[in-house]
Scaffold this active site. Structure first.
Site, PDB file in Angstrom:
ATOM      1  N   SER A   1      -7.864 -12.399  -0.225  1.00  0.00           N
ATOM      2  CA  SER A   1      -8.026 -11.625  -1.450  1.00  0.00           C
ATOM      3  C   SER A   1      -7.934 -12.548  -2.653  1.00  0.00           C
ATOM      4  O   SER A   1      -6.903 -13.171  -2.902  1.00  0.00           O
ATOM      5  CB  SER A   1      -6.939 -10.550  -1.541  1.00  0.00           C
ATOM      6  OG  SER A   1      -6.928 -10.021  -2.852  1.00  0.00           O
TER       7      SER A   1
ATOM      8  N   HIS B   1     -12.379 -10.957  -0.143  1.00  0.00           N
ATOM      9  CA  HIS B   1     -11.992  -9.646  -0.648  1.00  0.00           C
ATOM     10  C   HIS B   1     -11.827  -9.727  -2.164  1.00  0.00           C
ATOM     11  O   HIS B   1     -11.103 -10.583  -2.676  1.00  0.00           O
ATOM     12  CB  HIS B   1     -10.686  -9.240   0.027  1.00  0.00           C
ATOM     13  CG  HIS B   1     -10.211  -7.863  -0.290  1.00  0.00           C
ATOM     14  ND1 HIS B   1     -10.627  -6.755   0.411  1.00  0.00           N
ATOM     15  CD2 HIS B   1      -9.333  -7.412  -1.213  1.00  0.00           C
ATOM     16  CE1 HIS B   1     -10.021  -5.678  -0.072  1.00  0.00           C
ATOM     17  NE2 HIS B   1      -9.238  -6.055  -1.062  1.00  0.00           N
TER      18      HIS B   1
ATOM     19  N   ASP C   1     -10.799  -7.571  -5.534  1.00  0.00           N
ATOM     20  CA  ASP C   1     -10.097  -6.370  -5.989  1.00  0.00           C
ATOM     21  C   ASP C   1     -10.503  -6.008  -7.410  1.00  0.00           C
ATOM     22  O   ASP C   1     -10.268  -6.773  -8.342  1.00  0.00           O
ATOM     23  CB  ASP C   1      -8.587  -6.612  -5.948  1.00  0.00           C
ATOM     24  CG  ASP C   1      -8.075  -6.654  -4.517  1.00  0.00           C
ATOM     25  OD1 ASP C   1      -8.260  -5.655  -3.808  1.00  0.00           O
ATOM     26  OD2 ASP C   1      -7.520  -7.693  -4.121  1.00  0.00           O
TER      27      ASP C   1
ATOM     28  N   MET D   1      -9.957  -3.424 -10.471  1.00  0.00           N
ATOM     29  CA  MET D   1      -8.969  -2.457 -10.988  1.00  0.00           C
ATOM     30  C   MET D   1      -9.347  -2.048 -12.407  1.00  0.00           C
ATOM     31  O   MET D   1      -9.824  -2.873 -13.188  1.00  0.00           O
ATOM     32  CB  MET D   1      -7.584  -3.094 -11.009  1.00  0.00           C
ATOM     33  CG  MET D   1      -7.155  -3.644  -9.662  1.00  0.00           C
ATOM     34  SD  MET D   1      -5.533  -4.408  -9.799  1.00  0.00           S
ATOM     35  CE  MET D   1      -5.330  -5.030  -8.132  1.00  0.00           C
TER      36      MET D   1
ATOM     37  N   HIS E   1     -13.375  -4.148  -3.157  1.00  0.00           N
ATOM     38  CA  HIS E   1     -12.438  -3.020  -3.085  1.00  0.00           C
ATOM     39  C   HIS E   1     -12.327  -2.409  -4.473  1.00  0.00           C
ATOM     40  O   HIS E   1     -11.744  -3.002  -5.375  1.00  0.00           O
ATOM     41  CB  HIS E   1     -11.090  -3.577  -2.592  1.00  0.00           C
ATOM     42  CG  HIS E   1     -10.001  -2.577  -2.491  1.00  0.00           C
ATOM     43  ND1 HIS E   1      -8.682  -2.943  -2.280  1.00  0.00           N
ATOM     44  CD2 HIS E   1      -9.990  -1.217  -2.554  1.00  0.00           C
ATOM     45  CE1 HIS E   1      -7.923  -1.854  -2.209  1.00  0.00           C
ATOM     46  NE2 HIS E   1      -8.692  -0.795  -2.385  1.00  0.00           N
TER      47      HIS E   1
ATOM     48  N   MET F   1     -10.752  -0.135  -6.877  1.00  0.00           N
ATOM     49  CA  MET F   1      -9.578   0.683  -7.224  1.00  0.00           C
ATOM     50  C   MET F   1      -9.829   1.223  -8.625  1.00  0.00           C
ATOM     51  O   MET F   1      -9.159   0.861  -9.599  1.00  0.00           O
ATOM     52  CB  MET F   1      -8.310  -0.184  -7.168  1.00  0.00           C
ATOM     53  CG  MET F   1      -7.898  -0.504  -5.742  1.00  0.00           C
ATOM     54  SD  MET F   1      -6.708  -1.862  -5.683  1.00  0.00           S
ATOM     55  CE  MET F   1      -7.840  -3.231  -5.761  1.00  0.00           C
TER      56      MET F   1
ATOM     57  N   MET G   1      -4.250   0.974   2.932  1.00  0.00           N
ATOM     58  CA  MET G   1      -3.423   0.295   1.936  1.00  0.00           C
ATOM     59  C   MET G   1      -1.994   0.269   2.460  1.00  0.00           C
ATOM     60  O   MET G   1      -1.386   1.323   2.676  1.00  0.00           O
ATOM     61  CB  MET G   1      -3.451   1.049   0.597  1.00  0.00           C
ATOM     62  CG  MET G   1      -4.677   0.836  -0.269  1.00  0.00           C
ATOM     63  SD  MET G   1      -5.148  -0.866  -0.634  1.00  0.00           S
ATOM     64  CE  MET G   1      -3.626  -1.608  -1.225  1.00  0.00           C
TER      65      MET G   1
ATOM     66  N   GLY H   1       1.217  -9.363  -4.009  1.00  0.00           N
ATOM     67  CA  GLY H   1       2.581  -9.847  -3.824  1.00  0.00           C
ATOM     68  C   GLY H   1       3.628  -8.788  -3.542  1.00  0.00           C
ATOM     69  O   GLY H   1       4.821  -9.060  -3.679  1.00  0.00           O
TER      70      GLY H   1
ATOM     71  N   ASP I   1      -4.539  -3.922   4.023  1.00  0.00           N
ATOM     72  CA  ASP I   1      -4.512  -4.624   2.741  1.00  0.00           C
ATOM     73  C   ASP I   1      -3.167  -4.403   2.049  1.00  0.00           C
ATOM     74  O   ASP I   1      -2.833  -3.275   1.687  1.00  0.00           O
ATOM     75  CB  ASP I   1      -5.658  -4.078   1.881  1.00  0.00           C
ATOM     76  CG  ASP I   1      -5.794  -4.780   0.541  1.00  0.00           C
ATOM     77  OD1 ASP I   1      -5.070  -5.756   0.289  1.00  0.00           O
ATOM     78  OD2 ASP I   1      -6.649  -4.330  -0.260  1.00  0.00           O
TER      79      ASP I   1
ATOM     80  N   GLY J   1       0.570  -7.043   1.510  1.00  0.00           N
ATOM     81  CA  GLY J   1       1.747  -7.580   2.191  1.00  0.00           C
ATOM     82  C   GLY J   1       1.471  -8.123   3.580  1.00  0.00           C
ATOM     83  O   GLY J   1       2.387  -8.232   4.390  1.00  0.00           O
TER      84      GLY J   1
ATOM     85  N   SER K   1      -1.461 -13.182  -1.409  1.00  0.00           N
ATOM     86  CA  SER K   1      -0.364 -14.141  -1.618  1.00  0.00           C
ATOM     87  C   SER K   1      -0.168 -15.081  -0.440  1.00  0.00           C
ATOM     88  O   SER K   1       0.107 -16.263  -0.633  1.00  0.00           O
ATOM     89  CB  SER K   1       0.957 -13.405  -1.842  1.00  0.00           C
ATOM     90  OG  SER K   1       0.776 -12.359  -2.730  1.00  0.00           O
TER      91      SER K   1
HETATM   92  C1  DX5 Z   1      -3.608  -4.654  -4.002  1.00  0.00           C
HETATM   93  C2  DX5 Z   1      -4.914  -5.238  -3.565  1.00  0.00           C
HETATM   94  C3  DX5 Z   1      -4.780  -6.289  -2.523  1.00  0.00           C
HETATM   95  C4  DX5 Z   1      -3.949  -7.460  -2.951  1.00  0.00           C
HETATM   96  C5  DX5 Z   1      -3.168  -7.887  -1.754  1.00  0.00           C
HETATM   97  O1  DX5 Z   1      -3.814  -3.575  -4.813  1.00  0.00           O
HETATM   98  O2  DX5 Z   1      -5.778  -4.235  -3.045  1.00  0.00           O
HETATM   99  O3  DX5 Z   1      -6.024  -6.708  -2.010  1.00  0.00           O
HETATM  100  O4  DX5 Z   1      -4.683  -8.545  -3.432  1.00  0.00           O
HETATM  101  O5  DX5 Z   1      -2.293  -8.871  -2.135  1.00  0.00           O
HETATM  102  P1  DX5 Z   1      -1.112  -9.372  -1.197  1.00  0.00           P
HETATM  103  O6  DX5 Z   1      -1.738  -9.889   0.047  1.00  0.00           O
HETATM  104  O7  DX5 Z   1      -0.462 -10.402  -2.032  1.00  0.00           O
HETATM  105  O8  DX5 Z   1      -0.237  -8.163  -0.934  1.00  0.00           O
HETATM  106 ZN    ZN Z   2      -7.647  -4.963  -2.006  1.00  0.00          ZN
END
Ligand code: DX5
Ligand code: ZN
Length: 233
Positions: free
Chosen positions: A11, A36, A38, A40, A69, A71, A140, A148, A178, A180, A201
Protein backbone atom coordinates in the site's frame (compact mmCIF):
# COMPACT_ATOMS: atom_id res chain seq x y z
CA UNK A 1 -3.70 -11.15 -13.98
CA UNK A 2 -1.66 -13.99 -12.62
CA UNK A 3 -3.11 -17.19 -11.24
CA UNK A 4 -1.06 -17.28 -8.05
CA UNK A 5 -3.06 -18.29 -4.99
CA UNK A 6 -1.35 -15.47 -3.19
CA UNK A 7 -0.66 -11.85 -4.09
CA UNK A 8 1.26 -9.22 -2.17
CA UNK A 9 -0.12 -5.70 -2.62
CA UNK A 10 2.07 -3.02 -1.01
CA UNK A 11 0.00 0.00 0.00
CA UNK A 12 1.60 3.19 -1.24
CA UNK A 13 -0.01 5.18 1.57
CA UNK A 14 2.97 4.27 3.75
CA UNK A 15 5.58 5.01 1.07
CA UNK A 16 7.77 8.10 0.89
CA UNK A 17 5.72 10.27 -1.48
CA UNK A 18 8.79 12.32 -2.37
CA UNK A 19 10.40 9.17 -3.71
CA UNK A 20 7.41 7.25 -4.99
CA UNK A 21 9.10 5.94 -8.14
CA UNK A 22 11.97 4.49 -6.12
CA UNK A 23 9.63 2.99 -3.54
CA UNK A 24 7.54 1.34 -6.26
CA UNK A 25 10.58 -0.07 -8.03
CA UNK A 26 11.87 -1.53 -4.76
CA UNK A 27 8.54 -3.16 -3.91
CA UNK A 28 8.37 -4.60 -7.42
CA UNK A 29 11.90 -6.01 -7.13
CA UNK A 30 10.76 -7.64 -3.91
CA UNK A 31 7.96 -9.37 -5.82
CA UNK A 32 4.90 -7.14 -5.41
CA UNK A 33 2.02 -8.53 -7.50
CA UNK A 34 -0.18 -5.43 -7.28
CA UNK A 35 0.23 -1.87 -6.02
CA UNK A 36 -2.52 -0.77 -3.66
CA UNK A 37 -3.53 2.89 -3.87
CA UNK A 38 -5.69 4.35 -1.10
CA UNK A 39 -8.01 7.16 -2.08
CA UNK A 40 -9.60 9.12 0.79
CA UNK A 41 -12.00 12.03 0.61
CA UNK A 42 -12.28 13.47 4.13
CA UNK A 43 -15.97 12.48 4.19
CA UNK A 44 -16.33 8.73 4.18
CA UNK A 45 -13.07 8.57 6.10
CA UNK A 46 -11.57 11.36 8.21
CA UNK A 47 -8.47 11.78 6.09
CA UNK A 48 -7.37 12.93 2.64
CA UNK A 49 -4.91 11.20 0.35
CA UNK A 50 -4.46 11.03 -3.40
CA UNK A 51 -6.56 11.22 -6.57
CA UNK A 52 -6.37 10.36 -10.28
CA UNK A 53 -3.24 12.44 -11.08
CA UNK A 54 -1.19 10.39 -8.61
CA UNK A 55 -2.66 7.15 -9.95
CA UNK A 56 -1.70 8.28 -13.44
CA UNK A 57 1.87 9.03 -12.36
CA UNK A 58 2.15 5.69 -10.57
CA UNK A 59 0.77 3.92 -13.64
CA UNK A 60 3.52 5.45 -15.79
CA UNK A 61 6.25 3.78 -13.76
CA UNK A 62 4.56 0.66 -12.38
CA UNK A 63 4.98 -2.72 -14.03
CA UNK A 64 2.26 -4.46 -11.98
CA UNK A 65 -1.49 -3.70 -11.96
CA UNK A 66 -2.89 -0.94 -9.78
CA UNK A 67 -5.40 -1.92 -7.11
CA UNK A 68 -7.29 1.27 -6.30
CA UNK A 69 -9.23 1.37 -3.02
CA UNK A 70 -11.84 4.11 -3.04
CA UNK A 71 -12.63 5.24 0.51
CA UNK A 72 -14.89 7.99 -0.77
CA UNK A 73 -18.53 8.90 -0.33
CA UNK A 74 -19.40 9.25 -4.04
CA UNK A 75 -17.40 6.64 -5.92
CA UNK A 76 -19.71 6.61 -8.96
CA UNK A 77 -18.62 10.15 -9.83
CA UNK A 78 -14.94 9.28 -9.92
CA UNK A 79 -14.61 5.67 -11.06
CA UNK A 80 -14.15 6.52 -14.74
CA UNK A 81 -11.35 8.98 -13.95
CA UNK A 82 -9.49 6.33 -11.98
CA UNK A 83 -9.87 3.74 -14.73
CA UNK A 84 -8.61 6.27 -17.29
CA UNK A 85 -5.69 7.01 -14.96
CA UNK A 86 -4.68 3.35 -15.09
CA UNK A 87 -6.52 1.49 -12.33
CA UNK A 88 -6.83 -2.22 -13.17
CA UNK A 89 -8.94 -2.96 -10.09
CA UNK A 90 -11.38 -0.63 -8.42
CA UNK A 91 -12.69 -1.42 -4.95
CA UNK A 92 -15.66 0.48 -3.56
CA UNK A 93 -17.20 0.38 -0.09
CA UNK A 94 -20.56 -1.33 0.37
CA UNK A 95 -21.39 1.18 3.15
CA UNK A 96 -21.76 4.13 0.76
CA UNK A 97 -23.57 2.43 -2.11
CA UNK A 98 -27.35 1.86 -2.09
CA UNK A 99 -26.97 0.70 -5.72
CA UNK A 100 -23.89 -1.45 -5.26
CA UNK A 101 -24.95 -3.91 -7.96
CA UNK A 102 -25.07 -1.14 -10.56
CA UNK A 103 -21.73 0.28 -9.47
CA UNK A 104 -19.99 -3.09 -9.74
CA UNK A 105 -21.44 -3.61 -13.22
CA UNK A 106 -20.28 -0.12 -14.12
CA UNK A 107 -16.70 -0.85 -13.03
CA UNK A 108 -16.63 -3.98 -15.19
CA UNK A 109 -18.18 -2.13 -18.12
CA UNK A 110 -15.16 0.19 -18.05
CA UNK A 111 -12.85 -2.80 -18.38
CA UNK A 112 -11.61 -2.89 -14.76
CA UNK A 113 -11.96 -5.63 -12.17
CA UNK A 114 -14.65 -4.90 -9.62
CA UNK A 115 -13.95 -5.02 -5.91
CA UNK A 116 -16.10 -4.46 -2.87
CA UNK A 117 -14.79 -3.57 0.59
CA UNK A 118 -16.37 -4.22 3.99
CA UNK A 119 -15.67 -2.13 7.06
CA UNK A 120 -15.01 -4.00 10.31
CA UNK A 121 -18.61 -3.38 11.44
CA UNK A 122 -20.17 -4.56 8.17
CA UNK A 123 -21.39 -8.18 8.12
CA UNK A 124 -20.32 -10.50 5.31
CA UNK A 125 -23.97 -10.96 4.32
CA UNK A 126 -24.02 -7.37 3.02
CA UNK A 127 -22.60 -8.57 -0.30
CA UNK A 128 -24.49 -11.84 -0.64
CA UNK A 129 -26.72 -10.57 -3.45
CA UNK A 130 -23.91 -9.14 -5.59
CA UNK A 131 -21.43 -12.01 -5.63
CA UNK A 132 -21.88 -12.54 -9.38
CA UNK A 133 -20.68 -8.99 -10.03
CA UNK A 134 -17.59 -9.12 -7.82
CA UNK A 135 -14.01 -9.86 -8.90
CA UNK A 136 -12.51 -9.40 -5.42
CA UNK A 137 -13.70 -8.78 -1.86
CA UNK A 138 -11.64 -6.68 0.53
CA UNK A 139 -11.92 -7.21 4.27
CA UNK A 140 -10.95 -4.08 6.19
CA UNK A 141 -9.06 -5.34 9.20
CA UNK A 142 -8.78 -1.84 10.66
CA UNK A 143 -11.22 1.04 10.44
CA UNK A 144 -10.33 2.74 7.15
CA UNK A 145 -8.65 6.11 6.95
CA UNK A 146 -5.15 5.66 8.32
CA UNK A 147 -2.15 3.44 7.92
CA UNK A 148 -0.27 1.96 10.84
CA UNK A 149 -3.25 0.78 12.89
CA UNK A 150 -3.55 -2.44 14.85
CA UNK A 151 -5.09 -5.47 13.16
CA UNK A 152 -8.59 -6.29 14.48
CA UNK A 153 -8.39 -9.99 15.46
CA UNK A 154 -11.99 -10.78 14.51
CA UNK A 155 -11.10 -10.11 10.87
CA UNK A 156 -9.57 -13.57 10.64
CA UNK A 157 -12.87 -15.37 11.13
CA UNK A 158 -14.50 -12.85 8.80
CA UNK A 159 -12.09 -13.83 6.04
CA UNK A 160 -12.99 -17.46 6.63
CA UNK A 161 -16.72 -16.70 6.52
CA UNK A 162 -16.35 -14.70 3.33
CA UNK A 163 -14.32 -17.40 1.60
CA UNK A 164 -17.03 -19.90 2.54
CA UNK A 165 -19.75 -17.58 1.23
CA UNK A 166 -17.89 -17.11 -2.07
CA UNK A 167 -17.17 -20.82 -2.43
CA UNK A 168 -20.80 -21.72 -1.75
CA UNK A 169 -21.84 -19.32 -4.51
CA UNK A 170 -19.29 -20.81 -6.91
CA UNK A 171 -17.28 -17.58 -6.97
CA UNK A 172 -13.52 -17.71 -7.40
CA UNK A 173 -13.11 -14.04 -6.47
CA UNK A 174 -10.09 -13.63 -4.17
CA UNK A 175 -10.45 -12.29 -0.66
CA UNK A 176 -8.16 -9.38 0.10
CA UNK A 177 -7.24 -8.19 3.60
CA UNK A 178 -6.21 -4.62 4.35
CA UNK A 179 -5.00 -3.08 7.59
CA UNK A 180 -2.38 -4.13 10.12
CA UNK A 181 -1.11 -6.97 7.94
CA UNK A 182 2.44 -7.93 8.79
CA UNK A 183 4.94 -10.76 8.89
CA UNK A 184 3.45 -12.00 12.14
CA UNK A 185 -0.14 -12.53 10.98
CA UNK A 186 0.29 -13.14 7.21
CA UNK A 187 0.36 -16.94 7.40
CA UNK A 188 -2.79 -17.10 9.54
CA UNK A 189 -4.65 -14.78 7.18
CA UNK A 190 -3.70 -16.83 4.15
CA UNK A 191 -4.68 -20.02 5.96
CA UNK A 192 -8.06 -18.40 6.68
CA UNK A 193 -8.56 -17.80 2.95
CA UNK A 194 -6.99 -14.44 2.12
CA UNK A 195 -5.42 -14.43 -1.36
CA UNK A 196 -4.34 -10.79 -1.50
CA UNK A 197 -2.40 -9.23 1.37
CA UNK A 198 -2.43 -5.43 1.39
CA UNK A 199 0.35 -4.05 3.54
CA UNK A 200 1.56 -0.49 4.07
CA UNK A 201 3.63 0.05 7.21
CA UNK A 202 5.06 -3.44 7.24
CA UNK A 203 6.40 -2.95 3.69
CA UNK A 204 7.48 0.69 3.64
CA UNK A 205 7.78 1.54 7.35
CA UNK A 206 11.20 -0.01 7.88
CA UNK A 207 12.90 1.68 4.93
CA UNK A 208 13.61 -1.57 3.06
CA UNK A 209 10.55 -2.24 0.91
CA UNK A 210 12.28 -4.76 -1.34
CA UNK A 211 13.30 -6.99 1.52
CA UNK A 212 10.03 -6.46 3.42
CA UNK A 213 7.96 -7.46 0.37
CA UNK A 214 10.01 -10.61 -0.11
CA UNK A 215 9.78 -11.49 3.57
CA UNK A 216 6.04 -10.88 3.71
CA UNK A 217 5.54 -13.31 0.84
CA UNK A 218 7.76 -15.89 2.50
CA UNK A 219 5.78 -15.55 5.73
CA UNK A 220 2.46 -15.74 3.86
CA UNK A 221 3.50 -18.86 1.96
CA UNK A 222 3.58 -20.71 5.27
CA UNK A 223 -0.18 -20.25 5.40
CA UNK A 224 -0.82 -21.81 2.00
CA UNK A 225 -0.15 -25.29 3.34
CA UNK A 226 -2.95 -24.82 5.83
CA UNK A 227 -5.65 -24.08 3.34
CA UNK A 228 -7.61 -25.89 0.69
CA UNK A 229 -6.82 -25.06 -2.97
CA UNK A 230 -8.16 -21.54 -3.32
CA UNK A 231 -9.15 -19.05 -5.92
CA UNK A 232 -6.58 -17.52 -8.21
CA UNK A 233 -6.56 -13.83 -9.08
C1 DX5 B 1 -6.33 2.08 5.50
C2 DX5 B 1 -5.93 1.71 4.10
C3 DX5 B 1 -4.83 0.72 4.04
C4 DX5 B 1 -3.57 1.18 4.70
C5 DX5 B 1 -2.98 -0.02 5.37
O1 DX5 B 1 -7.46 2.85 5.48
O2 DX5 B 1 -7.03 1.18 3.38
O3 DX5 B 1 -4.58 0.27 2.73
O4 DX5 B 1 -2.63 1.73 3.84
O5 DX5 B 1 -1.89 0.38 6.10
P1 DX5 B 1 -1.18 -0.57 7.16
O6 DX5 B 1 -0.71 -1.77 6.42
O7 DX5 B 1 -0.10 0.29 7.68
O8 DX5 B 1 -2.23 -0.92 8.19
ZN1 ZN C 1 -6.55 0.23 1.38
Amino acid sequence: MNTLPLAIAPSLLAADFAALGKEIAAAERGGADLLHVDVMDGHFVPNLSMGPPVVQAVHRVATVPLDVHLMIANPDQHIEAFVKAGAARITVHVEVLPHLHRTLQYIRSLGAQSGVALNPSTPVGAIEEVLDEVDQVLVMSVNPGFGGQTFIPRSESKIRALRALLDAAGSRAPVSVDGGVDHGNAARLVAAGAAILVAGSSIFGGGEPERATRELRAAAMQGLAGRAPAAGL
